[in-house]
Design an enzyme around this catalytic site. Sequence first.
Site, PDB file in Angstrom:
ATOM      1  N   LYS A  88     -38.159  12.018  82.406  1.00 57.57           N
ATOM      2  CA  LYS A  88     -39.077  13.149  82.371  1.00 57.57           C
ATOM      3  C   LYS A  88     -38.333  14.485  82.222  1.00 57.57           C
ATOM      4  CE  LYS A  88     -42.974  10.681  83.772  1.00 57.57           C
ATOM      5  NZ  LYS A  88     -42.330   9.395  83.934  1.00 57.57           N
TER       6      LYS A  88
HETATM    7  C1  LIG Z   1     -42.917   8.230  83.552  1.00 58.87           C
HETATM    8  C2  LIG Z   1     -42.031   7.072  83.467  1.00 58.87           C
HETATM    9  C3  LIG Z   1     -42.332   5.979  82.636  1.00 58.87           C
HETATM   10  C4  LIG Z   1     -43.608   5.897  81.826  1.00 58.87           C
HETATM   11  O1  LIG Z   1     -43.629   6.839  80.781  1.00 58.87           O
HETATM   12  P1  LIG Z   1     -45.021   7.236  80.100  1.00 58.87           P
HETATM   13  O2  LIG Z   1     -44.693   8.334  79.171  1.00 58.87           O
HETATM   14  O3  LIG Z   1     -45.918   7.673  81.224  1.00 58.87           O
HETATM   15  O4  LIG Z   1     -45.528   6.028  79.422  1.00 58.87           O
HETATM   16  C5  LIG Z   1     -41.419   4.946  82.564  1.00 58.87           C
HETATM   17  N1  LIG Z   1     -40.287   4.964  83.305  1.00 58.87           N
HETATM   18  C6  LIG Z   1     -39.975   5.972  84.124  1.00 58.87           C
HETATM   19  C7  LIG Z   1     -38.727   5.905  84.923  1.00 58.87           C
HETATM   20  C8  LIG Z   1     -40.827   7.065  84.224  1.00 58.87           C
HETATM   21  O5  LIG Z   1     -40.505   8.072  85.037  1.00 58.87           O
END
Ligand SMILES: *Cc1c(COP(=O)(O)O)cnc(C)c1O
Length: 500
Positions: free
Chosen positions: A113
């Site tokens: 993120k």
């Molecule tokens: C948010 C997240 C996901 C999922 O990603 P999306 O964009 O919501 O599909 C997968 N792995 C981790 C570690 C995340 O923080």
Amino acid sequence: MQYNSTRNSDISISSAEAIKKGLADDGGLFVPKSFPEITISQIQKLADMSYRERAFEILSLFLTDFTKEELTDCINKAYTKEKFETDNIAPVYKLDDTSYILELWHGPTCAFKDMALQILPHLLTTSMKKTKENGEVVILVATSGDTGKAALEGFADVDGTRIIVFYPDNSVSEIQKLQMITQTGDNVCVSAVSGNFDDAQNGVKKIFTDEGYKNLLSGNNFKLSSANSINWGRLVPQIVYYFSAYCDMLAGDEIELGEKVNIVVPTGNFGNILAAYYAYKMGLPVNKFICASNKNSILTDFIKTGTYDRNRDFYTTISPSMDILISSNLERLLYDLSEGDVSCVKKWMRELSENGRYTVTEDVKNKISDLFYADFADDEETLAEIKDCYEKYGYVPDTHSAVALSVYKKYLSDKNDKSKTIIASTASPFKFNQSVLIALRGCAFVAGKDEFTLLEELNKISGMDIPKSLAELKTKIKIFDTVCDKDGMVQVVSDFLQIG
Ligand SMILES: *Cc1c(COP(=O)(O)O)cnc(C)c1O
């Protein structure tokens, strides 16, 4: 480049306005009116560039209302070596002749993120200035774990912003919780919500669509915005790293120019995989998208059957950032695949909120299955994959990345497809150290050991350095201890902003 809502194509707003608003007034998500193209020869040019330069080339195609200086400034503040501990920003690790891990977790919170949330605050404050908005922007975040901390890191002490993060009390890891409740900054607030991620997210959505509350806020010179993955400013930076990974593979002679690759994404809210799809729409040569879920396999069922049905049990898993029953960004894919048919999109979203389910048209279903493959891995398979990957390659994936690897294996045994494959790795194994160590050494090994001992053990086994931001949690002061229920979220906001 102008943007409209997935529920109203007559709207036409600039990217600065779309980023400022986050969510459209009609509840829809902002989408570009058309997609810029990147030709094969442009991809070749990108291959000689740094991550920051690649980001500039791609973002400037979407954020056409930003000046060169504004965009460069945003990019340079976000993607630094200091914050990402590597100049590559999103390096590719070659596992074997067909599998390439795209490591998206070198940022300050050790999860993918950061790739978007390090730049979003700058895109947002720039957007505020560009649209002559002088109120203070209030960011509301519902998080299943990683978004919360990444948003806090991105927004802490950014002038003209406040940030309030809600996390589900019972489904974030100990480390994730520590990361959030120790956050410093004069403009930050963190609260637990008793319930799961969807409770927190629905609470935030409710505040966003409450006209009366919005008026109260604007009367106090506050402007609500979202840092969740529905914000266009979250999504657009994610397109960059798929081009970047392809370019790295090209520069390393791992693929030929124009060669199609597969992309595997461990998926929750459908943001990350949607960004990959958008890259493809722009011209990135892709064969298949492999959508990997955990036991909350609602997307697997949807992609296989065309019916999205949230009337099912919710599971808390060892990949908590994917414990989601409503994948908000899917709406953007549906809009795209139905060729912008807003009445269809509106109908499906209404059915989803009224009955918890909808079925797409045969045409949309077929388009999805041409391009997407989907499967899921439960916790047992995820643990087995971590161990297997370590034993085979000496590489330790986190639980979310292991879901992707496990599903990729299922795809290979199903399809016998030899295409080179990019596997998105979304978190550092240190962030989910407990589950990772259970996979490698068994339950008895972790029993009675605290988080920090576990970090050291994982360091010994994996040979990887403990990320600095995690090591220093040990000595940080816990600042936030509020827990509210989902109806009490508004009050938390009001108290923090001292309104109402
Ligand atoms: C948010 C997240 C996901 C999922 O990603 P999306 O964009 O919501 O599909 C997968 N792995 C981790 C570690 C995340 O923080």
